[in-house]
Design a protein around this motif. Structure first.
Motif, PDB file in Angstrom:
ATOM      1  N   THR B 237      52.454  30.287  31.533  1.00  0.00           N
ATOM      2  CA  THR B 237      51.706  30.477  32.769  1.00  0.00           C
ATOM      3  C   THR B 237      52.318  31.542  33.672  1.00  0.00           C
ATOM      4  O   THR B 237      51.618  32.431  34.160  1.00  0.00           O
ATOM      5  N   ALA B 238      53.610  31.455  33.888  1.00  0.00           N
ATOM      6  CA  ALA B 238      54.256  32.378  34.820  1.00  0.00           C
ATOM      7  C   ALA B 238      54.082  33.819  34.343  1.00  0.00           C
ATOM      8  O   ALA B 238      53.779  34.725  35.142  1.00  0.00           O
ATOM      9  N   ALA B 239      54.235  34.025  33.034  1.00  0.00           N
ATOM     10  CA  ALA B 239      54.141  35.382  32.502  1.00  0.00           C
ATOM     11  C   ALA B 239      52.744  35.954  32.704  1.00  0.00           C
ATOM     12  O   ALA B 239      52.577  37.110  33.086  1.00  0.00           O
ATOM     13  N   ILE B 240      51.740  35.113  32.459  1.00  0.00           N
ATOM     14  CA  ILE B 240      50.361  35.592  32.602  1.00  0.00           C
ATOM     15  C   ILE B 240      50.080  35.983  34.049  1.00  0.00           C
ATOM     16  O   ILE B 240      49.477  37.008  34.336  1.00  0.00           O
ATOM     17  N   LEU B 241      50.539  35.164  34.974  1.00  0.00           N
ATOM     18  CA  LEU B 241      50.220  35.420  36.376  1.00  0.00           C
ATOM     19  C   LEU B 241      51.012  36.603  36.930  1.00  0.00           C
ATOM     20  O   LEU B 241      50.506  37.401  37.705  1.00  0.00           O
ATOM     21  N   ASP B 242      52.273  36.691  36.517  1.00  0.00           N
ATOM     22  CA  ASP B 242      53.114  37.736  37.097  1.00  0.00           C
ATOM     23  C   ASP B 242      52.909  39.077  36.421  1.00  0.00           C
ATOM     24  O   ASP B 242      53.015  40.120  37.052  1.00  0.00           O
ATOM     25  N   ASP B 243      52.641  39.037  35.136  1.00  0.00           N
ATOM     26  CA  ASP B 243      52.588  40.298  34.415  1.00  0.00           C
ATOM     27  C   ASP B 243      51.427  40.306  33.429  1.00  0.00           C
ATOM     28  O   ASP B 243      51.626  40.296  32.223  1.00  0.00           O
ATOM     29  N   PRO B 244      50.205  40.260  33.948  1.00  0.00           N
ATOM     30  CA  PRO B 244      49.060  40.252  33.040  1.00  0.00           C
ATOM     31  C   PRO B 244      48.972  41.573  32.294  1.00  0.00           C
ATOM     32  O   PRO B 244      49.081  42.637  32.907  1.00  0.00           O
ATOM     33  N   ARG B 245      48.819  41.510  30.961  1.00  0.00           N
ATOM     34  CA  ARG B 245      48.807  42.742  30.185  1.00  0.00           C
ATOM     35  C   ARG B 245      47.400  43.297  30.015  1.00  0.00           C
ATOM     36  O   ARG B 245      47.181  44.500  30.103  1.00  0.00           O
ATOM     37  N   GLU B 246      46.472  42.399  29.753  1.00  0.00           N
ATOM     38  CA  GLU B 246      45.127  42.886  29.444  1.00  0.00           C
ATOM     39  C   GLU B 246      44.371  43.219  30.724  1.00  0.00           C
ATOM     40  O   GLU B 246      44.567  42.593  31.769  1.00  0.00           O
ATOM     41  N   ASP B 247      43.478  44.174  30.589  1.00  0.00           N
ATOM     42  CA  ASP B 247      42.648  44.610  31.699  1.00  0.00           C
ATOM     43  C   ASP B 247      41.915  43.444  32.352  1.00  0.00           C
ATOM     44  O   ASP B 247      41.898  43.299  33.568  1.00  0.00           O
ATOM     45  N   TYR B 248      41.319  42.622  31.488  1.00  0.00           N
ATOM     46  CA  TYR B 248      40.480  41.544  31.997  1.00  0.00           C
ATOM     47  C   TYR B 248      41.320  40.537  32.793  1.00  0.00           C
ATOM     48  O   TYR B 248      40.921  40.084  33.858  1.00  0.00           O
ATOM     49  N   THR B 249      42.482  40.197  32.253  1.00  0.00           N
ATOM     50  CA  THR B 249      43.344  39.243  32.940  1.00  0.00           C
ATOM     51  C   THR B 249      43.792  39.800  34.289  1.00  0.00           C
ATOM     52  O   THR B 249      43.861  39.089  35.280  1.00  0.00           O
ATOM     53  N   ARG B 250      44.102  41.109  34.270  1.00  0.00           N
ATOM     54  CA  ARG B 250      44.493  41.731  35.542  1.00  0.00           C
ATOM     55  C   ARG B 250      43.396  41.605  36.563  1.00  0.00           C
ATOM     56  O   ARG B 250      43.650  41.341  37.736  1.00  0.00           O
ATOM     57  N   LYS B 251      42.161  41.786  36.091  1.00  0.00           N
ATOM     58  CA  LYS B 251      41.038  41.690  37.021  1.00  0.00           C
ATOM     59  C   LYS B 251      40.955  40.276  37.593  1.00  0.00           C
ATOM     60  O   LYS B 251      40.769  40.079  38.789  1.00  0.00           O
ATOM     61  N   LEU B 252      41.110  39.288  36.694  1.00  0.00           N
ATOM     62  CA  LEU B 252      41.074  37.895  37.146  1.00  0.00           C
ATOM     63  C   LEU B 252      42.155  37.636  38.178  1.00  0.00           C
ATOM     64  O   LEU B 252      41.929  37.046  39.226  1.00  0.00           O
ATOM     65  N   VAL B 253      43.365  38.098  37.865  1.00  0.00           N
ATOM     66  CA  VAL B 253      44.481  37.859  38.773  1.00  0.00           C
ATOM     67  C   VAL B 253      44.278  38.634  40.073  1.00  0.00           C
ATOM     68  O   VAL B 253      44.492  38.121  41.159  1.00  0.00           O
ATOM     69  N   SER B 254      43.784  39.881  39.940  1.00  0.00           N
ATOM     70  CA  SER B 254      43.682  40.714  41.132  1.00  0.00           C
ATOM     71  C   SER B 254      42.579  40.250  42.069  1.00  0.00           C
ATOM     72  O   SER B 254      42.642  40.481  43.260  1.00  0.00           O
ATOM     73  N   THR B 255      41.559  39.566  41.531  1.00  0.00           N
ATOM     74  CA  THR B 255      40.516  39.093  42.434  1.00  0.00           C
ATOM     75  C   THR B 255      41.102  38.101  43.422  1.00  0.00           C
ATOM     76  O   THR B 255      40.718  38.060  44.576  1.00  0.00           O
ATOM     77  N   ARG B 256      42.047  37.292  42.945  1.00  0.00           N
ATOM     78  CA  ARG B 256      42.676  36.353  43.878  1.00  0.00           C
ATOM     79  C   ARG B 256      43.585  37.124  44.832  1.00  0.00           C
ATOM     80  O   ARG B 256      43.691  36.791  45.998  1.00  0.00           O
ATOM     81  N   GLN B 257      44.236  38.185  44.301  1.00  0.00           N
ATOM     82  CA  GLN B 257      45.106  38.978  45.174  1.00  0.00           C
ATOM     83  C   GLN B 257      44.318  39.665  46.267  1.00  0.00           C
ATOM     84  O   GLN B 257      44.750  39.754  47.401  1.00  0.00           O
ATOM     85  N   MET B 258      43.120  40.132  45.901  1.00  0.00           N
ATOM     86  CA  MET B 258      42.301  40.836  46.864  1.00  0.00           C
ATOM     87  C   MET B 258      42.068  39.963  48.089  1.00  0.00           C
ATOM     88  O   MET B 258      42.058  40.438  49.221  1.00  0.00           O
ATOM     89  N   LEU B 259      41.923  38.675  47.843  1.00  0.00           N
ATOM     90  CA  LEU B 259      41.647  37.762  48.945  1.00  0.00           C
ATOM     91  C   LEU B 259      42.836  37.632  49.881  1.00  0.00           C
ATOM     92  O   LEU B 259      42.694  37.211  51.022  1.00  0.00           O
ATOM     93  N   ALA B 260      44.017  37.980  49.368  1.00  0.00           N
ATOM     94  CA  ALA B 260      45.201  37.833  50.199  1.00  0.00           C
ATOM     95  C   ALA B 260      45.295  38.953  51.231  1.00  0.00           C
ATOM     96  O   ALA B 260      46.044  38.851  52.186  1.00  0.00           O
ATOM     97  N   THR B 261      44.548  40.031  51.024  1.00  0.00           N
ATOM     98  CA  THR B 261      44.569  41.112  52.004  1.00  0.00           C
ATOM     99  C   THR B 261      43.209  41.217  52.667  1.00  0.00           C
ATOM    100  O   THR B 261      42.195  41.116  51.992  1.00  0.00           O
ATOM    101  N   PRO B 262      43.158  41.402  53.979  1.00  0.00           N
ATOM    102  CA  PRO B 262      41.868  41.490  54.642  1.00  0.00           C
ATOM    103  C   PRO B 262      41.187  42.811  54.296  1.00  0.00           C
ATOM    104  O   PRO B 262      41.856  43.783  53.971  1.00  0.00           O
TER     105      PRO B 262
END
Lengths: 302, 554
Positions: B237-262
């Motif tokens: 789990t930690a590896a996937i969240l901290d260092d997503p390799r695939e494009d799609y996973t990055r998108k999934l992770v980054s959508t949550r990150q986007m919410l962290a910034t106004p």
């Protein structure tokens, strides 16, 4: 408590409907050309004076609302009067006719719904082309072949060609004919309902629990289809009253249907009204019972 | 250690389409594996295949090998699977309301599962075990719950009953297929915590299927990410969240990150506006009743004294759980339902008691609904659907087509979509058409009723980013109704929190989320699944959609 109130409310609605039906019948009878005295006059050659005297003694010379009020007042006390043609108490005549019709209706209903359930459940449990074809055939039969045609054909086949059964008095053939007709009316909807019921999420849960197919069918699939079975049963029972009329005439069964038909021909008002009242109340009772069973089956309705 | 579940080369075909391709995964005894993906990615199909519960018409390719504790599974042989189901493996489904038999009491349904265990136990012993199970899933007053029907329980209680039923046989593998997505945020958190607890005490392996990255992060040891039937990434789990390799996973992770910034754009729009003279929407002491369903019954009070204002260009978020009255509020605000008491004024015009809004008012405020599948007439092309409001509002002119094309291009849809029907579009595209349609009349107030909750996570982000970009350009005010705290916060300037028909707290978005004052709001915020590491992640500026221009077609 809320359950009882709801059932009573639907019962009350039904009784109001029944009263309306009876009232409508009363006035429709009088709209028909010719009254009971005309009919008797033609048959018995009554003089004009005798006819006037007869109308007066029967109360037919009074205004229609007045006549209806008189009749309703007596009917509410359980007195449906005497048949004008046969000069016998109407209650007595109904009492002899009712069991014949009730037996015919009950047997055809059980046979019809039983057949439909059997076919629908079998087709759901073991889907096969043959069963679906049978269901289609029964359904098409009931749409395309009126019961009186099927009845005549059945007389021809069973009694005249095969010589198996007495045509008059036997219940078997009319029950077969009406039952197949009933089955055809409901079997298709039942099949569809069951087809959808087996796909329901809670049935999948039952499968995930590892229950046996029988347990799944009877504890999880059938209850889900019960509301439709009940609703369709109510419809079929209602239709049976009309259906039995032609069958009774065709097979010369001395039931409610024959009695009513003869009464209509003879303008025998007390019998017509009593029979219609009986049928209307029976329909209300059927509806109420179906409603109650529905609430019993589905706890969400309580 | 031998894996408890070993799936190798799983291929599932439905009507010639491969919905799962070459999927391989293993679960060790006692391990939690999260299978993440968006709708249609094949994750639920995979779970159904393990249980042998594939829908009719779905076929597993011959070369697939599924092993449970070393023994080969035959998912297509119902009789062979039956002894395993409800004993060695059990499953919990998404929507507990429809997954419980509505005609049977809780006791009856759990007892069925107990009877199956074959331990010819007496009825009384089984009843004791039943109460034990209900207590195990932390249901209060097991004796009372046991006698109830599913519709007499709340969503969270229903899901607990499902869990109790699944755990009746102490299965070695529990499959949970989106067990929390049909539930409210606070309930979701409780159920997730319960799953985690139970696993710790019972030691079962858990296959956890979800679309929610935060939930997976909370529960799973390892994550497998699926997209379009394939595994695109897997790892701890930690590896996937901290260092997503695939494009799609990055998108999934980054959508949550986007919410962290106004969003950068939103304040700009309001600064350019002149000092607001009057609010676009002012609601005072609004009350709404749903009529009683039976004679002498009491009506249900869905709104009870709600007051709020929305200034021009401002976004007010309405946050609440299901049944809190937030959607009713949205419908009343635009005159779609009658108020029992209170005042609503739209652009200074009181609308309570009006049979219908006049054309001018309707032009100035528009509403977008939750379900884009139902909001578009399936028999109208997109062009016809978008022409309708122009004609109804009397805005029709010779340049209609050009205006419709411009509106579509605002939501990044090309003119080739004009001739299409709704079923030819994806959910996200449909919702964008709805947005474009609502904006055609250049409204000054846009009411958005849960507009993204029917969409997948990555699509959600595209849609709200686009909406914010449009707002920055056009300066309309918004009432944004939603249940997802992060999304509502991201979109809104101010937030009103609703609970049981009342606004319990109202204030600037950051204050409501970071420092809630009311106890209900505090509970709501605490329930939000959040991982400290996720907000700490360095924000990948490439993955952050900055506006409509950077959006791909979704």
């Amino acid at each position: 408590m809320a359950r009882i109130v709801a059932v009573l409310a639907s019962l009350l609605r039904g009784l109001l409907q029944a009263a309306f039906i009876v009232m409508l019948t009363f006035f429709l009878c009088r709209v028909m050309p010719g009254d009971v005295v005309d009919v008797l006059g033609l048959e018995g050659g009554l003089t004009v004076e005798q006819q006037v005297e007869m109308r007066r003694s029967l109360g037919l010379d009074q205004s229609l609302p007045r006549q209806f009020a008189d009749w309703a007042g007596q009917a509410l006390h359980g007195d449906f009067g005497r048949s004008i043609r046969f000069d016998r108490p109407v209650g007595e005549m109904l009492a002899t006719a009712l069991p014949v019709t009730a037996k015919l209706a009950a047997l055809s209903f059980c046979f019809g719904i039983g057949l439909a359930l059997l076919l629908a459940i079998a087709a759901t449990a073991r889907p096969s082309r043959w069963l679906d074809a049978t269901i289609d055939f029964v359904n098409t039969w009931s749409i395309a072949v009126p019961t009186f045609c099927a009845g005549v054909a059945a007389i021809l086949v069973f009694s005249i060609w095969l010589g198996w059964l007495p045509v008059i008095g036997g219940l078997l053939v009319p029950v077969l004919v009406i039952g197949v007709d009933n089955a055809g009316q409901v079997v298709k909807s039942l099949r569809e309902e069951l087809r959808e019921a087996v796909m329901l999420p809670h049935v999948r849960t039952a499968r995930a629990k590892g229950l046996s197919p029988w347990r799944i069918a009877f504890a999880h699939v059938l209850p889900a289809a019960m509301p439709i079975v009940l609703a369709l049963s109510g419809l079929v029972l209602g239709g049976l009253v009309a259906g039995s009329l032609t069958m009774e005439v065709l097979f010369a069964l001395p039931g409610l249907g024959s009695l009513t038909l003869n009464a209509i021909h003879g303008r025998d008002y007390p019998i017509i009204l009593a029979a219609v009242t009986l049928i209307a109340v029976a329909l209300v009772a059927i509806n109420t019972i179906v409603d109650m069973l529905h609430r019993l089956v589905d706890p969400r309705l309580a | 250690m031998r894996p408890l579940l070993d799936i190798a080369d799983l291929d599932i075909v439905i009507a010639g389409r491969r919905v799962v391709r070459d999927l391989s995964l293993t679960i060790a005894p006692g391990e939690t594996l999260a299978l993440i993906g968006e709708s249609g990615s094949g994750k639920s199909m995979t779970a159904s295949a393990v249980m042998g519960l594939l829908p009719p018409g779905a076929r597993i390719a011959d070369h697939a090998r599924l092993r449970f504790d070393g023994a080969l599974l035959k998912p297509e042989d119902d009789a062979a699977m039956r002894p395993l189901r409800g004993r060695a493996m059990a499953m919990v489904f998404q929507d507990p309301m429809s997954c419980l038999n509505p005609f049977m009491t809780v006791a009856g349904q759990i007892d069925e599962a107990l009877q199956r265990l074959g331990t010819a136990a007496a009825a009384r012993q089984r009843h004791g075990r039943l109460l034990e199970l209900l207590a195990l899933v932390e249901l209060p007053d097991p004796e009372a719950i046991a006698g109830r029907y599913p519709h007499e329980l709340s969503g969270g209680q229903q899901q607990r009953v499902m869990l109790a039923m699944a755990l009746a046989a102490k299965p070695r593998l529990l499959i949970a297929d989106e067990p929390t997505s049909a539930l409210d945020a606070t309930v979701q958190a409780d159920i997730l915590a319960l799953l985690k607890n139970l696993q710790r005490t019972l030691g079962n392996a858990l296959l956890f299927i979800t679309h929610d990255l935060a939930a997976a992060a909370e529960l799973a040891h390892r994550i497998v990410v699926m997209q379009a039937g394939r595994v695109v990434e897997r790892g701890p789990t930690a590896a996937i969240l901290d260092d997503p390799r695939e494009d799609y996973t990055r998108k999934l992770v980054s959508t949550r990150q986007m919410l962290a910034t106004p969003p950068q754009a939103s304040p700009v729009a309001r600064v350019t506006l002149p000092k607001p003279a009057e609010p676009v929407l002012r609601i005072e002491g609004l009350v709404h009743d749903y009529p009683a369903r039976r004679l002498f019954g009491r009506p249900f009070r869905s709104l009870n004294g709600v007051s709020l204002t929305i200034a021009p260009g401002e976004t007010l978020g309405i946050l609440g759980e299901s049944g809190s009255g937030k959607s009713t509020l949205a419908r009343l605000a635009i005159g779609l339902a009658p108020a029992a008491a209170g005042e609503i004024s739209l652009f200074g015009t009181p609308i309570v008691g009006l049979a219908r809004l006049d054309r001018n008012l309707r032009r100035r405020c528009q509403i977008i609904f939750q379900n884009p599948y139902g909001a578009l007439n399936p028999r109208l092309t997109i062009e016809a659907a978008m022409r309708e409001p122009l004609e109804l509002l009397g805005l029709s002119g010779p340049d209609d087509r050009a205006r419709i094309e411009a509106a579509l291009s605002d939501v990044a849809l090309g003119p080739e979509h004009l001739a299409r029907y709704p079923h030819q579009l994806s959910g996200g595209q449909r919702q964008r058409v709805c947005i474009a349609r609502a904006l055609l009349s250049e409204p000054e107030l846009l009411i958005c009723d849960e507009i993204v909750s029917a969409l997948d996570a990555t699509v959600q982000m595209h849609v709200i980013a686009m909406l914010k970009a449009l707002q920055a350009r056009r300066g309309f005010a918004m009432m944004f109704v939603g249940h997802d705290i992060e999304i509502v916060r991201w979109v809104s300037d101010r937030i009103a929190v609703m609970h049981r028909g009342r606004i319990v707290e109202q204030g600037p978005a950051a204050t409501i989320v970071e420092a809630p004052a009311e106890s209900y709001t505090q509970r709501l915020m605490a329930a939000m699944p959040r991982r400290p590491e996720m907000t700490k992640l360095i924000i990948d500026s490439e993955a952050l959609p900055n506006g409509a221009a950077s959006l791909e077609n979704h």
